[in-house]
Design a protein around this motif. Structure first.
Motif, PDB file in Angstrom:
ATOM      1  N   LYS A 203      53.091  37.254  31.150  1.00  0.00           N
ATOM      2  CA  LYS A 203      53.651  38.383  29.903  1.00  0.00           C
ATOM      3  C   LYS A 203      55.037  37.526  29.406  1.00  0.00           C
ATOM      4  N   ASP A 204      55.334  36.856  30.129  1.00  0.00           N
ATOM      5  CA  ASP A 204      56.650  35.826  29.143  1.00  0.00           C
ATOM      6  C   ASP A 204      55.931  34.931  28.242  1.00  0.00           C
ATOM      7  N   LEU A 205      54.937  34.377  29.299  1.00  0.00           N
ATOM      8  CA  LEU A 205      54.569  32.686  28.297  1.00  0.00           C
ATOM      9  C   LEU A 205      53.738  33.052  28.188  1.00  0.00           C
ATOM     10  N   ASN A 206      52.708  33.863  27.736  1.00  0.00           N
ATOM     11  CA  ASN A 206      51.381  34.574  27.578  1.00  0.00           C
ATOM     12  C   ASN A 206      50.272  32.853  28.162  1.00  0.00           C
ATOM     13  N   LEU A 207      50.137  33.298  29.279  1.00  0.00           N
ATOM     14  CA  LEU A 207      49.351  32.449  30.251  1.00  0.00           C
ATOM     15  C   LEU A 207      48.227  32.664  30.912  1.00  0.00           C
ATOM     16  N   THR A 208      47.145  32.369  30.608  1.00  0.00           N
ATOM     17  CA  THR A 208      45.597  32.479  31.489  1.00  0.00           C
ATOM     18  C   THR A 208      45.718  31.484  32.687  1.00  0.00           C
ATOM     19  N   TYR A 209      45.199  32.642  34.392  1.00  0.00           N
ATOM     20  CA  TYR A 209      44.588  32.138  35.203  1.00  0.00           C
ATOM     21  C   TYR A 209      43.481  32.099  35.298  1.00  0.00           C
ATOM     22  N   ILE A 210      43.130  31.394  35.866  1.00  0.00           N
ATOM     23  CA  ILE A 210      41.877  31.638  36.959  1.00  0.00           C
ATOM     24  C   ILE A 210      42.436  31.747  38.449  1.00  0.00           C
ATOM     25  N   PHE A 211      42.061  32.620  38.992  1.00  0.00           N
ATOM     26  CA  PHE A 211      42.578  32.859  40.490  1.00  0.00           C
ATOM     27  C   PHE A 211      41.639  33.104  41.311  1.00  0.00           C
ATOM     28  N   VAL A 212      41.862  31.827  42.377  1.00  0.00           N
ATOM     29  CA  VAL A 212      40.713  31.839  43.512  1.00  0.00           C
ATOM     30  C   VAL A 212      41.622  32.300  44.819  1.00  0.00           C
ATOM     31  N   ALA A 213      40.473  33.611  45.429  1.00  0.00           N
ATOM     32  CA  ALA A 213      40.981  34.135  46.445  1.00  0.00           C
ATOM     33  C   ALA A 213      40.127  34.683  47.353  1.00  0.00           C
ATOM     34  N   HIS A 214      39.561  35.053  48.495  1.00  0.00           N
ATOM     35  CA  HIS A 214      38.942  35.476  49.337  1.00  0.00           C
ATOM     36  C   HIS A 214      39.282  36.801  49.730  1.00  0.00           C
ATOM     37  N   ASP A 215      40.606  37.583  49.916  1.00  0.00           N
ATOM     38  CA  ASP A 215      41.318  38.658  49.888  1.00  0.00           C
ATOM     39  C   ASP A 215      40.865  40.051  47.995  1.00  0.00           C
ATOM     40  N   LEU A 216      39.612  40.322  48.460  1.00  0.00           N
ATOM     41  CA  LEU A 216      39.451  41.505  47.600  1.00  0.00           C
ATOM     42  C   LEU A 216      40.569  42.163  46.654  1.00  0.00           C
ATOM     43  N   SER A 217      41.724  42.840  47.867  1.00  0.00           N
ATOM     44  CA  SER A 217      42.874  43.767  47.657  1.00  0.00           C
ATOM     45  C   SER A 217      43.814  42.646  46.897  1.00  0.00           C
ATOM     46  N   VAL A 218      43.813  41.633  46.420  1.00  0.00           N
ATOM     47  CA  VAL A 218      44.723  40.964  46.012  1.00  0.00           C
ATOM     48  C   VAL A 218      44.293  40.297  44.718  1.00  0.00           C
ATOM     49  N   VAL A 219      42.739  40.353  44.280  1.00  0.00           N
ATOM     50  CA  VAL A 219      42.326  40.229  43.086  1.00  0.00           C
ATOM     51  C   VAL A 219      42.157  41.210  42.755  1.00  0.00           C
ATOM     52  N   GLU A 220      42.151  42.180  43.251  1.00  0.00           N
ATOM     53  CA  GLU A 220      41.938  44.114  42.431  1.00  0.00           C
ATOM     54  C   GLU A 220      43.471  43.758  41.849  1.00  0.00           C
ATOM     55  N   TYR A 221      44.444  43.580  42.041  1.00  0.00           N
ATOM     56  CA  TYR A 221      45.615  43.781  41.888  1.00  0.00           C
ATOM     57  C   TYR A 221      46.402  42.764  40.574  1.00  0.00           C
ATOM     58  N   ILE A 222      45.827  41.651  40.888  1.00  0.00           N
ATOM     59  CA  ILE A 222      46.283  40.690  39.528  1.00  0.00           C
ATOM     60  C   ILE A 222      45.285  40.461  38.270  1.00  0.00           C
ATOM     61  N   SER A 223      43.923  40.375  38.726  1.00  0.00           N
ATOM     62  CA  SER A 223      42.402  40.387  37.914  1.00  0.00           C
ATOM     63  C   SER A 223      42.264  41.621  36.676  1.00  0.00           C
ATOM     64  N   ASP A 224      41.911  40.565  35.259  1.00  0.00           N
ATOM     65  CA  ASP A 224      41.425  41.104  34.501  1.00  0.00           C
ATOM     66  C   ASP A 224      40.122  41.593  34.585  1.00  0.00           C
ATOM     67  N   ARG A 225      38.697  40.926  34.671  1.00  0.00           N
ATOM     68  CA  ARG A 225      37.671  40.613  34.865  1.00  0.00           C
ATOM     69  C   ARG A 225      37.704  38.996  36.652  1.00  0.00           C
ATOM     70  N   VAL A 226      36.003  39.566  37.086  1.00  0.00           N
ATOM     71  CA  VAL A 226      36.510  39.422  38.837  1.00  0.00           C
ATOM     72  C   VAL A 226      34.693  38.261  38.274  1.00  0.00           C
ATOM     73  N   GLY A 227      34.733  37.204  38.969  1.00  0.00           N
ATOM     74  CA  GLY A 227      33.407  36.779  38.867  1.00  0.00           C
ATOM     75  C   GLY A 227      33.079  36.592  40.727  1.00  0.00           C
ATOM     76  N   VAL A 228      32.239  36.694  41.265  1.00  0.00           N
ATOM     77  CA  VAL A 228      31.400  36.541  42.895  1.00  0.00           C
ATOM     78  C   VAL A 228      30.684  35.480  43.510  1.00  0.00           C
ATOM     79  N   MET A 229      31.339  34.972  44.371  1.00  0.00           N
ATOM     80  CA  MET A 229      30.471  33.614  44.432  1.00  0.00           C
ATOM     81  C   MET A 229      29.947  33.742  45.454  1.00  0.00           C
ATOM     82  N   TYR A 230      28.943  33.052  45.568  1.00  0.00           N
ATOM     83  CA  TYR A 230      27.738  32.772  46.987  1.00  0.00           C
ATOM     84  C   TYR A 230      26.988  31.366  46.774  1.00  0.00           C
ATOM     85  N   LEU A 231      27.678  30.873  47.894  1.00  0.00           N
ATOM     86  CA  LEU A 231      26.942  29.469  48.602  1.00  0.00           C
ATOM     87  C   LEU A 231      26.340  28.458  46.399  1.00  0.00           C
TER      88      LEU A 231
END
Length: 328
Positions: A203-231
């Motif tokens: 918010k303060d620095l107007n940043l954009t993130y790509i947030f990589v994780a395997h914990d879906l709860s963490v991704v739900e908390y921080i993300s605006d959009r989500v991409g689900v990867m498999y193989l």
């Protein structure tokens, strides 16, 4: 689109396999034709099981791994073929926060030297006094005190070390930060602190993130959009609320069914997948998920699924949503 900061088009990262037959090239297909866009100011989460290629994808965008094929556009500039010299100017736009906050910091360098290094490399200071001020300001911004500057990485906790890594990434004032499982090695309470810090910085620095994780709860908390990867491929991409409330791909449904919920008596249906993830060396033909999919159809075994838009901004790569299979 004017608000697109990053565009990835059919990106592939293949690693050659040693010991292949003479005259035959064999590869591990870590990332196998991924396409997506990240808008300015958003957090794009990438989730999936270990080994699905999500970290390799993040490293390839930073050009820490050399893409085998495909294109990467950053703020309208194609950087795919850039060598190390050309990438130096791009580094000021995109930075990375790594998973292991200890391994990513040089144990022989003080915190001051670690945070000051990108400022020195890109010549982003006027004199020594300005350099010292900028380093101290960065430490304060991530919640560390002035006296921490003269200490070494082994003297800090995991959460503090990750804050140092974040300060180093912020030093060049990037537009995009790729966070590769930045809280997976931390205690739960510390995870929350680091996630809140990342939200504040966004918010303060107007940043954009790509947030990589395997914990879906963490991704739900921080993300605006989500991409689900498999193989090595995305199987579903969309707004966070749409994917978590209405998952369309059988793999996404299985992942979300495994997320712990605080009420042990709440009704839920656990979807158990049979088998294990196939090898990225020799992935299955057709849909790569068909060997474990409870809804597998005959066409899944031989025909790779196309991208189907099931709702505005919500895409799924699955034959179940192909109009030709509606009667199946």
């Amino acid at each position: 689109m004017k608000d697109v900061l990053l565009k990835v088009d059919d990106l592939k990262v293949y690693y050659p396999v040693s010991g292949a037959s003479i005259g035959k090239k064999d590869y591990v297909k870590a990332v196998d034709g991924v396409s997506f866009e990240v808008r300015k100011g958003e957090v794009f989460g990438i989730v999936g099981e270990s080994g699905c290629g999500k970290s390799t994808l993040g490293r390839a965008i930073c050009k820490l791994e050399q893409p085998t094929a495909g294109k990467i556009f950053l703020d309208g500039e194609e950087i795919t073929g850039y060598n190390n010299k050309k990438m130096r100017s791009v580094r000021k736009k995109v930075q990375m926060v790594f998973q292991d906050p200890y391994a990513s910091l040089n144990p022989r360098m003080s915190v001051f030297s670690i945070v000051a290094e990108p400022l020195k490399v890109h010549k982003l200071y006027k004199d020594q006094a300005d350099l010292e001020k900028k380093v101290i300001d960065l430490l304060h911004r991530v919640g560390l005190d002035t006296y921490h500057a003269n200490r070494y990485p082994h003297e800090f906790s995991g959460g503090q070390r990750q804050r140092i890594g974040i300060a180093r990434a912020l030093a060049v004032e990037p537009q995009l930060i790729i966070a590769d499982e930045p809280v997976s090695a931390l205690d739960v309470s510390i995870q929350a602190q680091v996630l809140n810090l990342l939200n504040e910085l966004k918010k303060d620095l107007n940043l954009t993130y790509i947030f990589v994780a395997h914990d879906l709860s963490v991704v739900e908390y921080i993300s605006d959009r989500v991409g689900v990867m498999y193989l090595g491929n995305f199987v579903e991409v969309g707004d966070k609320d749409k994917i978590y409330s209405n998952p369309m791909h059988p793999y996404t449904q299985a992942l979300l069914s495994a997320v712990p919920i605080p009420d042990p008596e709440a009704p839920r249906e656990r979807i158990l997948l049979s088998g294990s993830i196939p090898s990225a060396h020799k992935p299955p033909a057709g849909c790569k998920f068909h060997t474990r999919c409870p809804k597998c159809m005959e066409c899944c075994k031989s025909i790779p699924p196309e991208r189907y838009e099931v709702d505005e901004g919500h895409y799924v790569y699955c034959h179940l949503y192909d109009d030709r299979n509606k009667t199946v």
